[in-house]
Design a protein around this motif. Sequence first.
Motif, short mmCIF file in Angstrom:
data_model
loop_
_atom_site.label_atom_id
_atom_site.label_comp_id
_atom_site.label_asym_id
_atom_site.label_seq_id
_atom_site.Cartn_x
_atom_site.Cartn_y
_atom_site.Cartn_z
N VAL A 36 -93.36 45.06 -7.15
CA VAL A 36 -92.09 44.32 -7.01
C VAL A 36 -92.19 43.20 -5.99
CG1 VAL A 36 -90.67 46.27 -7.75
CG2 VAL A 36 -91.06 45.92 -5.31
N ASN A 37 -93.27 43.18 -5.23
CA ASN A 37 -93.45 42.11 -4.26
C ASN A 37 -94.38 41.01 -4.75
OD1 ASN A 37 -91.99 42.36 -1.61
ND2 ASN A 37 -92.70 44.45 -1.89
N ASP A 39 -95.16 37.57 -7.13
CA ASP A 39 -94.44 36.39 -7.64
C ASP A 39 -94.08 36.58 -9.10
OD1 ASP A 39 -94.09 34.91 -5.44
OD2 ASP A 39 -95.75 33.52 -5.78
N TYR A 41 -93.28 39.29 -10.62
CA TYR A 41 -92.08 40.12 -10.74
C TYR A 41 -90.83 39.28 -10.42
CZ TYR A 41 -88.66 43.80 -10.00
OH TYR A 41 -87.53 44.57 -10.08
N SER A 42 -90.90 38.51 -9.33
CA SER A 42 -89.75 37.66 -8.94
C SER A 42 -89.39 36.72 -10.09
CB SER A 42 -90.08 36.81 -7.71
OG SER A 42 -90.54 37.61 -6.67
N GLU A 43 -90.42 36.11 -10.66
CA GLU A 43 -90.19 35.13 -11.71
C GLU A 43 -89.60 35.79 -12.96
OE1 GLU A 43 -93.46 32.51 -11.97
OE2 GLU A 43 -92.56 31.34 -13.60
N ALA A 46 -85.97 36.86 -12.37
CA ALA A 46 -85.08 35.68 -12.39
C ALA A 46 -84.90 35.17 -13.82
CB ALA A 46 -85.67 34.58 -11.50
N LEU A 49 -82.60 37.56 -15.77
CA LEU A 49 -81.21 37.39 -15.31
C LEU A 49 -80.62 36.12 -15.90
CD1 LEU A 49 -79.42 39.03 -13.40
CD2 LEU A 49 -80.17 37.58 -11.53
N ASP A 50 -81.42 35.06 -15.84
CA ASP A 50 -80.99 33.77 -16.40
C ASP A 50 -80.66 33.88 -17.88
OD1 ASP A 50 -81.04 31.99 -14.30
OD2 ASP A 50 -82.28 30.55 -15.42
N TRP A 52 -79.95 36.54 -19.62
CA TRP A 52 -78.76 37.38 -19.85
C TRP A 52 -77.48 36.61 -19.57
CZ3 TRP A 52 -75.88 40.01 -15.62
CH2 TRP A 52 -74.79 40.74 -16.13
N LEU A 53 -77.45 35.90 -18.44
CA LEU A 53 -76.24 35.18 -18.07
C LEU A 53 -75.98 34.00 -19.01
CD1 LEU A 53 -76.72 35.19 -14.20
CD2 LEU A 53 -74.98 36.45 -15.47
N ARG B 196 -88.37 37.39 -1.01
CA ARG B 196 -89.29 36.92 -2.05
C ARG B 196 -88.54 36.61 -3.36
NH1 ARG B 196 -94.96 37.37 -2.88
NH2 ARG B 196 -95.38 38.45 -0.95
N TRP B 197 -87.65 37.53 -3.75
CA TRP B 197 -86.95 37.34 -5.02
C TRP B 197 -85.96 36.19 -4.96
CZ3 TRP B 197 -85.22 43.16 -5.17
CH2 TRP B 197 -86.35 43.97 -5.30
N HIS B 200 -87.10 32.54 -4.61
CA HIS B 200 -87.89 32.00 -5.73
C HIS B 200 -87.07 30.88 -6.41
CE1 HIS B 200 -90.23 31.79 -9.40
NE2 HIS B 200 -91.17 32.46 -8.76
N ALA B 202 -86.74 30.02 -9.32
CA ALA B 202 -86.10 30.38 -10.60
C ALA B 202 -84.84 31.23 -10.40
CB ALA B 202 -87.10 31.14 -11.47
N LEU B 207 -75.56 30.38 -10.91
CA LEU B 207 -75.32 30.83 -12.28
C LEU B 207 -74.71 32.24 -12.29
CD1 LEU B 207 -75.79 29.97 -15.27
CD2 LEU B 207 -77.93 31.24 -15.18
N ASN B 211 -70.84 32.95 -13.66
CA ASN B 211 -70.60 33.88 -14.77
C ASN B 211 -69.85 35.14 -14.36
OD1 ASN B 211 -72.00 33.30 -17.55
ND2 ASN B 211 -73.21 32.34 -15.94
#
Lengths: 117, 368
Positions: A36-37, A39, A41-43, A46, A49-50, A52-53, B196-197, B200, B202, B207, B211
């Motif tokens: 989970v740490n 990049d 995973y972060s990408e 994100a 989430l993007d 879905w929204l 980190r998250w 990022h 992205a 947003l 929403n």
Amino acid sequence: MTTPNGTFDPFDPAGMLKGMRDSNMDAWAKMMVQLVNTDAYSESTAAMLDAWLTTSGPFRKVMETSMAQVMAQINLPTRDDVVRIAERLTNIEIRLDDMEAKLDELHRPAHPGETKE
Amino acid sequence: MTNATPPVEEAPQVPTFSDFCEAWQKSAENWDRFQRLTTTDAKIAQTAKVPIWTLNKAKLYHYVPVVPETERKRIPLLMVFAIMNRPHVLDLRPGHSFTEYMLDLGYDLYLLDWGAPGPEDKNMTFDDYTLEYLPRVVRKVKQVSGCEEFSMLGWCLGALISTMYSALRPDDGLKNLILLTAPLDFTDKTAGGFSRWSSHPAFNADLIVENLGNVPGEMIDTGAKMLKPVENYLGNYLMLWDNIENPGAVDAWHAMSTWVREIIPMAGGVYQQLINDFYKENRLMEGTMTLRGEPVDLKRLKANILNVIAEGDHITPPCQSERVMELIGSQDKDLFRVRGGHIGIMAGRGAEKSTWPHIESWLGTRSN
């Protein structure tokens, strides 16, 4: 698997499973924390989430608009109406708090130890 | 000549059918208990307190003093918790409560509960919490306590709000400021999962807020749990199962689990600011943060400060709390490192032997 005095107990399957579990949990936990740490995973989080929204957003807006129309038709307040009233109530509360502060100031003795009539 | 006989090793006993039945029954009872503990709430936050002020969802409580007035500390202590959880963790259960501990030692205690924001609060920002709510709370604390000075303890985002308030209103009577696991410095974008998250490119906080309005508590809770997924989703329950016959451990687990499950949303405006201004742009440390047009200059912070850092904190890694000590204008400043995690340092088993006494001894000498 082992008894408290360290001897092997073949008749304790629960103990055997617990031993296996404990020996694997730490490694698994560390691996997941590393995962989970990253990049990647972060990408990917994100991006999910993007997606879905972005896809659910238009549906939500259509639903909100049609619900507002229905509520208006049957003479009931919409969510926005209730929100506006709540915002106004908060503003009134702030005004009341300001007034209370001023009253406190008026009632406060000019010098400590003195009581105001 | 000695007749020493070698010790005879006991052969493992073969369990009988009745042993199996007994073990089966015990497991069934434990399973019932386990289910009850994971689906019910423990009684938490039981120390007597009186609400003395409210505004919107926020409430200020005054704890009922337990020592005679002559033995009480002169300067009251205001506790400001984070905005994404309830503050009950400060008063978890009788016999293991920071609030109870401080009351017994003669502190005049006040607790600010920010409450759960509703849809009408989606535009609330740190500006509102820091400059609209907190000054009113401080006024009320001073009025009720009759003391023009006060101490403030901020935890997590409560510490962030407290720090900004202290820098913006240095002449408001704040004498002592205690920061617990304060997320202030986001220079290192690789320190901790949240950083980190959310930093990022992205990750789009705007947003999310556009929403959803307020950010649902479940989303924040999932984010926090994903920092250590195995421990939170599995290890936590295995720990309960392993200790299910230990009443002390069960009570502690149940109380903590009750607090953890009580999740609340975060106001959309605050979330946007947190991600964009703090995590991504690190504006507080860069000196570019403004609230309602007022620049937040940490050099203006003059109160005595105790900065408590949890060495094993995965939510606010130590590096996010350390550098503030170089930037503040306070003369009397102490850094205290505690072994433990974000919540564990104040609510864990060792808290009453390490963190609480240290905070109390630091504050005690500065509260009269």
